[in-house]
Design a protein around this motif. Structure first.
Motif, mmCIF file in Angstrom:
data_model
loop_
_atom_site.group_PDB
_atom_site.id
_atom_site.type_symbol
_atom_site.label_atom_id
_atom_site.label_comp_id
_atom_site.label_asym_id
_atom_site.label_seq_id
_atom_site.Cartn_x
_atom_site.Cartn_y
_atom_site.Cartn_z
ATOM 1 N N PRO A 54 0.787 -1.237 0.000
ATOM 2 C CA PRO A 54 0.000 0.000 0.000
ATOM 3 C C PRO A 54 0.825 1.297 0.000
ATOM 4 O O PRO A 54 0.359 2.305 -0.493
ATOM 5 N N ASN A 55 2.006 1.269 0.585
ATOM 6 C CA ASN A 55 2.865 2.462 0.544
ATOM 7 C C ASN A 55 4.321 2.042 0.768
ATOM 8 O O ASN A 55 4.629 0.842 0.780
ATOM 9 N N ASN A 56 5.204 3.021 0.978
ATOM 10 C CA ASN A 56 6.644 2.700 1.029
ATOM 11 C C ASN A 56 7.170 2.400 2.438
ATOM 12 O O ASN A 56 8.371 2.407 2.651
ATOM 13 N N TRP A 57 6.290 2.172 3.387
ATOM 14 C CA TRP A 57 6.764 1.961 4.751
ATOM 15 C C TRP A 57 7.617 0.690 4.855
ATOM 16 O O TRP A 57 7.234 -0.375 4.370
ATOM 17 N N GLY A 107 14.075 -4.914 8.090
ATOM 18 C CA GLY A 107 14.373 -5.060 6.662
ATOM 19 C C GLY A 107 13.160 -5.394 5.804
ATOM 20 O O GLY A 107 12.223 -6.054 6.267
ATOM 21 N N GLY A 108 13.179 -4.883 4.572
ATOM 22 C CA GLY A 108 12.098 -5.160 3.619
ATOM 23 C C GLY A 108 10.877 -4.298 3.886
ATOM 24 O O GLY A 108 10.878 -3.419 4.756
ATOM 25 N N SER A 109 9.817 -4.563 3.108
ATOM 26 C CA SER A 109 8.579 -3.808 3.296
ATOM 27 C C SER A 109 7.953 -4.145 4.643
ATOM 28 O O SER A 109 8.112 -5.254 5.150
ATOM 29 N N LYS A 164 24.215 1.603 6.486
ATOM 30 C CA LYS A 164 23.140 1.606 7.478
ATOM 31 C C LYS A 164 22.073 0.560 7.148
ATOM 32 O O LYS A 164 22.057 -0.024 6.075
ATOM 33 N N SER A 165 21.164 0.384 8.089
ATOM 34 C CA SER A 165 20.046 -0.527 7.855
ATOM 35 C C SER A 165 19.159 0.049 6.762
ATOM 36 O O SER A 165 18.961 1.270 6.696
ATOM 37 N N PRO A 166 18.598 -0.811 5.893
ATOM 38 C CA PRO A 166 17.702 -0.297 4.840
ATOM 39 C C PRO A 166 16.512 0.475 5.413
ATOM 40 O O PRO A 166 15.928 1.314 4.738
ATOM 41 N N TYR A 167 16.185 0.196 6.669
ATOM 42 C CA TYR A 167 15.093 0.917 7.338
ATOM 43 C C TYR A 167 15.376 2.424 7.354
ATOM 44 O O TYR A 167 14.457 3.235 7.308
ATOM 45 N N ASP A 168 16.672 2.770 7.409
ATOM 46 C CA ASP A 168 17.057 4.185 7.487
ATOM 47 C C ASP A 168 17.004 4.904 6.141
ATOM 48 O O ASP A 168 17.329 6.082 6.050
#
Ligand code: GLC
Ligand code: MG
Length: 536
Positions: A144-147, A152-154, A230-234
């Motif tokens: 549904p969005n880019n969160w 890691g990942g969607s 960094k972590s992809p979350y960042d």
């Protein structure tokens, strides 16, 4: 201005919090994993340390996808840790010793095996559908969005059964509860009441700043400071997923539940910059009693940066907001590894002389270090999902080192994580009777803090220093206590105009100096810290 009389302060302002990671404290039944009977066995140790508040990371039934932070039943005990009888006994034994118990409360997400989620996912019109966060796919069929997920990942997982996505800030096994739904609020508040009725003294609330997400589900903006290490979350700023304005209403409601009972404590786990962090004290301090302050965990170990952070924090606190300091926890590299064994003593002195409730992570009091974990031994889902970026949390979660026997007296079985190689030297039994040990040093600091109102609840006043030095004064009506710390690896000299002629050293990282009188020129060795009483 309130008198600096201990009787005018709440227990949680005066005492020290000790965090136990239950899988790693003491294993009684020999399955290699710590348990409640193990903790009961060690209560006298904690009491003898001078610590009265114990916070235990989650002990509820859980598939252990995130080692207990994925709860499948909020009002029961995981059989691996023991039974409800064991829990009742633990609470009783804690209270008998005039100590307090803080439980970990994980309200942001449950396990995907929780019966609420099983119901929620079963159909779109199930009464619990809206207890979690479900959304239709984007027009292209994607999320549904880019969160993104912290791990890691969607953050969106597609569920074929009902052809919608559900949101999970952490693992897909940790679906987020929908805290905008009043039924969820009430169900979770009843969880709190269940434990409060039993007599637990408070909660540490997991990821408090995550509880509410943007009602419009807007995309998060890119993070301009992101780098590949960094972590992809960042990659994104969490503008619409965390610290939403409405979270404060939820925290206030949680606090009201706590306040239905006498003298209980609400701690919030919150990783945010100071200006946002202090908002969690709530309007008129009706939010969390203690929004965890992680600056000593996150900042580079630099005297100027730490000094600035202390002063900024002191300045940002709302009137009546009580400060707190954390030096380590189960999500971050241990202090002795971050700053080195010698400097870890200075860090302990800092933690236990700053104004505000200190939290000690189990094992830090004996100088435990991060334990290297071989690739085939990795347990932490964060490392498994985002390998090689230094995000493994196993190194700081290894078994407590009790003695020099096999497996350090932690277990008769095979420990779930490896022990430090040098546990035969670095353990409670050895250190308890050694004058120069980290444990003896910690005990000295704790005794001093608890007997001196100036340190326990007194005022804080910065003292100007340069380079690697950090200095401040803590004071009550009767006493002024001067603390000076060398955060560096070389000797330092401080010239001062404070009337130190009568200042006597009460405690020192280098114990030989105790009893010595300070001069106006103070010489500090590398990694040295001093606590001195200025006679008035
Ligand atoms: C908190 C916990 C951490 C856990 C996460 C998800 O940050 O401290 O261990 O993985 O929440 O529940
Ligand atoms: Mg066990």
């Amino acid at each position: 201005m309130k008198d600096f009389k201990p009787e005018n302060y709440k227990w949680w302002q005066k005492e020290i919090v000790y965090q136990i990671y239950p899988r790693s404290y003491r294993d009684k039944d020999g399955d290699g994993i710590g348990d409640l009977p193990g903790i009961i066995e060690k209560l006298d140790y904690i009491k003898d340390l001078g610590i009265k508040v114990v916070w235990i990371s989650p002990i509820y039934p859980s598939p252990m996808a995130d080692f207990g932070y994925d709860v499948s039943d909020y009002t029961a005990i995981h059989p691996m840790f023991g039974t409800m009888q064991d829990f009742d006994k633990l609470l009783d034994e804690i209270h008998k010793r005039d100590m307090r118990l803080i439980l970990d409360f994980v309200p942001n997400h449950s396990s995907n095996e929780h019966k609420w989620f099983q119901e929620s996912r079963s159909s779109k019109d199930n009464p619990k559908r809206d207890w979690y966060i479900w959304k239709d796919p984007a027009p292209d069929g994607g999320p549904p969005n880019n969160w993104g997920s912290v791990f890691g990942g969607s953050a969106w997982e597609y569920d074929e059964n009902t052809e919608q996505y559900y949101y999970h800030a952490f693992l897909k096994e940790q679906p987020d509860l929908n805290w905008r739904n009043p039924e969820v609020q009430e169900a979770m508040f009843n969880v709190l009441r269940f434990w409060l009725e039993k007599g637990v003294d408070g909660f540490r609330v997991d990821v408090m700043w995550h509880l509410i997400k943007d009602a419009q589900f807007r995309d998060n903006p890119p993070n301009p400071d992101y780098t590949e290490d960094k972590s992809p979350y960042d990659k994104h700023l969490q503008a619409f997923t965390t610290d939403q304005p409405e979270v404060h209403d939820i925290v206030e409601k949680m606090r009201s539940v706590i306040d239905e009972y006498d003298a209980r404590l609400l701690i919030g786990e919150i990783y945010l910059p100071v200006e946002q962090l202090v908002e969690y004290y709530g309007k008129d301090n009706r939010g969390a009693h203690l929004p965890f302050n992680f600056q000593l965990v996150l900042l580079p170990w630099d005297a100027r940066e730490i000094e600035a952070a202390i002063n900024k924090y002191e300045g940002a606190l709302p009137p009546g907001g009580w400060p707190n300091w954390v030096l380590g926890n189960h999500d971050n590299s241990r202090i002795a590894t971050r700053v080195g064994a010698k400097q870890a003593r200075v860090a302990a002195m800092l933690l236990l002389t700053l104004r505000g409730t200190p939290t000690i992570y189990y094992g830090d009091e004996i100088g435990m270090e991060d334990v290297p974990i071989a690739p085939d031994q990795v347990q932490d889902p964060q490392e498994k999902n985002i390998p090689g970026k230094g995000l493994n949390r196993d190194p700081e979660r290894t078994p407590m080192q009790w003695d020099s026997s096999e497996n350090a007296g932690f277990t008769n079985g095979k420990p779930w994580l490896p022990l430090m190689k040098n546990y035969k030297e670095l353990n409670v039994e050895k250190e308890w009777n050694s004058e120069e040990s980290m444990l003896t040093f910690y005990r000295k600091l704790i005794v001093l803090r608890q007997k001196e109102p100036a340190l326990q609840i007194g005022k804080y006043r910065p003292v100007l220093t340069e380079g690697n030095l950090l200095a401040y004064i803590r004071s009550s009506e009767e006493k002024e206590i001067f603390i000076i710390l060398n955060l560096g690896n070389s000797g330092e000299i401080m010239d001062t105009d404070i009337p130190f002629s009568e200042a006597v050293i009460l405690a020192s990282t280098h114990s030989l100096r105790e009893g010595e009188k300070l001069k106006s020129t103070i010489k500090l060795q590398s990694n040295e810290g001093l606590i001195a009483e200025i006679e008035k």
